[in-house]
Design an enzyme around this catalytic site. Sequence first.
Site, PDB file in Angstrom:
ATOM      1  N   ASP A 301       0.919  -1.338  -0.023  1.00  0.00           N
ATOM      2  CA  ASP A 301       0.113  -0.018   0.041  1.00  0.00           C
ATOM      3  C   ASP A 301       0.870   1.167   0.035  1.00  0.00           C
ATOM      4  OD1 ASP A 301      -2.350   1.585   0.040  1.00  0.00           O
ATOM      5  OD2 ASP A 301      -3.137   0.487   1.335  1.00  0.00           O
ATOM      6  N   TYR A 302       0.288   2.313  -0.199  1.00  0.00           N
ATOM      7  CA  TYR A 302       0.779   3.873  -0.590  1.00  0.00           C
ATOM      8  C   TYR A 302       1.963   3.826   0.878  1.00  0.00           C
ATOM      9  CZ  TYR A 302       1.179   8.663  -1.335  1.00  0.00           C
ATOM     10  OH  TYR A 302       1.568   9.945  -1.879  1.00  0.00           O
TER      11      TYR A 302
END
Length: 760
Positions: A301-302
Amino acid sequence: MPFLSTRRNLLLGSGSLALLSQVPSGWALPRSDASTPAFIDQLIGRMTVEEKAGQLTLLGSVAASAAAIAANPGMRQPAVALQLEAARAGQLTGVFNGSDVRWHRQLQDAAMQSRLKIPLLFAADVIHGFSTVFPVPLAESASFEPALARRTARAAAREASAVGIDWTFAPMVDVARDARWGRAVEGAGEDVLLGRRMAEARVQGFQGEGLSHPDALAACPKHFAAYGAAEAGLDYNTVDVSERTLREVYFPPFQSAFDAGAVTTMAAFNELSGIPATGNAWLFDDVLRGQWKYQGLVVSDYTGDRELIAHGFASDERDATRKAFLAGVDISMQSGLYLRWLPSLVASGDVPMARLDESVRRVLRFKAALGLFDAPYQRIRPRRAQARQRLPETLQLARDAARRSVVMLKNDNALLPLARQGRRIALIGPMARDTANIHGPWTLFGGDDSGSDLASAMRAAMGDPDALQVVDGSGFDSDLPGGIEEAVQAASAADVVVLAIGEPRSFSGEAQSRTDIVIPAAQQRLSDAVAATGTPRVVLLSNGRALALQGTVRDATAILVTWFLGSQSGPALADLLFGQASPSGRLPVSFPRAPGQVPWYYAHKPTGRPDPQPAELRAYTTHYRDIPNASLYPFGHGLTYGRIDYDGLDIGNARLDATGVLTVRARIHNRGTHAAEEVVQLYIRDRVASITRPVRELKDFRKVAVAPGDSTDVEFTLRRQDLLFFGSALAATVEPGTFDLWVAPSAEAEGLHATFELLG
C-alpha cells in the site's frame, strides 16, 4: 511511432524476434505451477539490477487529479520531465491515479524509447465507478445481488480502461465488524459469505472476458490481511487475532477473489500479531504462495514499506526495503525505496539475485497477461476515451444500482410510498440540495452530477412541484443562523417531512474513524425540533457505516438507509419515495443500539452466560447494564412495500450424511398490495463442537421477486463442506451432531426454525 505498437517494436538486440515469437497469443497468468513464457526469462537475463528495481517501483502520476492527490498523505506531483526520464531509463514499472489519456500515451512513448522497451502499467483507485459513480461498495453490498456488483464493476472497467488504465486497486474485501472504522465503506460489511460472493463478483466484473482484453481492468483485492480488525476501529491500528479467526473470517474473501481470477493483491497497513503485514513473510510466502499456490504479485500500500520504520520493525530505509522485499512484497508503491536500495542490497548479498528475479518475473508475467507486450497502447486510445464515458445505459445502471442499495429500516403506518400529488412535503436537511457528498469517499474521477440532488429529483417526480418546500435547516456538523426556525415553519405547514440527514462523505473512508457513530449533534437538534411539530417524518440517512440511531431520528415514522449512492442519487431516491420502485436492500452491517456496543456483529459467540431473552436483561447474563445484547437493526434486515410472510419449511428427513445434501425449502408470500423483492436468508448453528461456534452463520441467500398476493418457493442446498470449521489443529473439519437451521429475513429474526443431524 505508429499509434499501436506491436511486439516487434518492443525488444532490441540480437535474437529479439525469436524471443517475441515465444509470447503465446492470449496468454494468461498461471494459477498453478505453470511455466513462464521463455521470452520473460530471457528478458530478465538482459536487465541490469537497476532496471529490475525499476520494474518493482510504482509512483503517483504527474497527471493525478486534485482529488487523487488529496486522497494520500504528502503526495506531491513530480516534475513532468523527471517522470518521463524515469520511464525512458527503465526506472518505473508504472504510475497510478492519473486519468489523462494523453499523458498515458506520452509516458508509454517514453517507455518505448527505453533500452528494453518494457511497457508501463497504469493503475488507479477505481473503487466504485469511474466517471459514472456507483453506490459505495458497502451500499451496493446491501443489494445482496452479486450480479449487480459484477455489472457495475464491468461498467467501471469499460470507462477506466478507455483512458488507458490497466489495473485497479479494488475490490476491498476486508471483513469489517467495528462501525467506527471509516474504511468499512469500501467493503461488503461484516459477513464472510456475503464478502466472498461480492469479492468474486467484483473481480469478475473488473476483469471481464480476460486480462488481455482491451476493456479489462485487473483487480487487486485488498488489504492482505485483517485490516478490518484494527483495534478500536482506528485506522492503521494494531491487529491481534488468532490464526483460526484469520482462516475463518478474514482470509475467505481473498480466497474467493483469487479463485475468481485475481492475480494481484495489496499488503495491509496494519501489523498482525506483532509483525507488520508489509513485512510479514508468513502471510505472503507461507500462506499465499505456499499453502494457496498463488502465482500473482503483491504490491505494497501507499508507502507501506517505509512505514515499517515507524512501526518499530525496521531501523532505516535500507532495512525496511530488505524486510518488505524478502517478506514477499513485489512492488513498492510511492516510497521509491526499492529503486533506491535494492541494487545495493543485491550487491551486498542481503537480497539474493534469484529472489529479485522472482519478483521481476511476476511483474513481467502480469504485464504479459494484460496484453501489454503485444499491444502497449491497446487501452490508450484518445479518440475512444470520451466516447466510453457516462453513456445513457451506464447512468441507468447507476440509477438501478442506487435503488437496489437502499435499505428501509421501518415504515410505520405505511407512510411510504408518498403520493405524487395532493400532499405538501417539506424536504429538510443538509442532504436536501447537496451534490458535493452524494458520491461518497474514494471518488477520484467522477463526472458532473450537479443535477442529481434530491430536491430537483423530487420536484421532477411530483405532480405539483410547488407542493415541495426545501429547507437546509442545519449544516452537517454545525447550526445555520435561523435554520431550525425555518425548518420548523416548513414542517408545520407540511403533510409529511422528508428529513435528509446523516454523515458527509468526509466522515467515511481512509483515516476517518469515528469515536461516536451517531448523527452529528447539529442535525440531531434539527430532528428534535422538526419532530416536535408532530408532522410524520421520513428520515433518509446518508452514511458510510452502521450508525447508532438515537432519539427522534430512531423514532421517526419511516427510515431509509441511503448510504452514498453516486451519480444517480437524487433520481433513485425519488423513485423509491414515490413508489416507482420498492426498497429491496438489506443491511450488510448490524446497527447497534448504542455507540459503546461496538464492535457488534451478528455472528458472535454465545458466552457461558447468554441471555436467552435479551429484552428482559436478566441478571448475571451477557449484556450491558442498560441495553440488551442485540442490535437495533440486525444484519440482513430490510423492509419492502409488500407484506412478506414465510411458511412451509421442509428439510426432508433432517439428516445429512457424509456424501449427501440437505435440501431446504420454504414458501414466501406477499400479502400486500405492492410488488416486492425479498432476500431470503439461510442460517445455521452448530450446537456442540470442539471449538465453540457462532450463534448464527449465514450459509446462503436468495433474492426473489414476489407479486402482490402471490407466493414463491425458495430452495437451498446444504452440503457437508458448508459446515466446515477450523478445529483444534487448525485444519478444516466437521463434527457430527445437531444443528439449528433458520430460514429468516434477518440474522436475529426467528423466521422458520428447525434442527437437523449431521451424521458421522
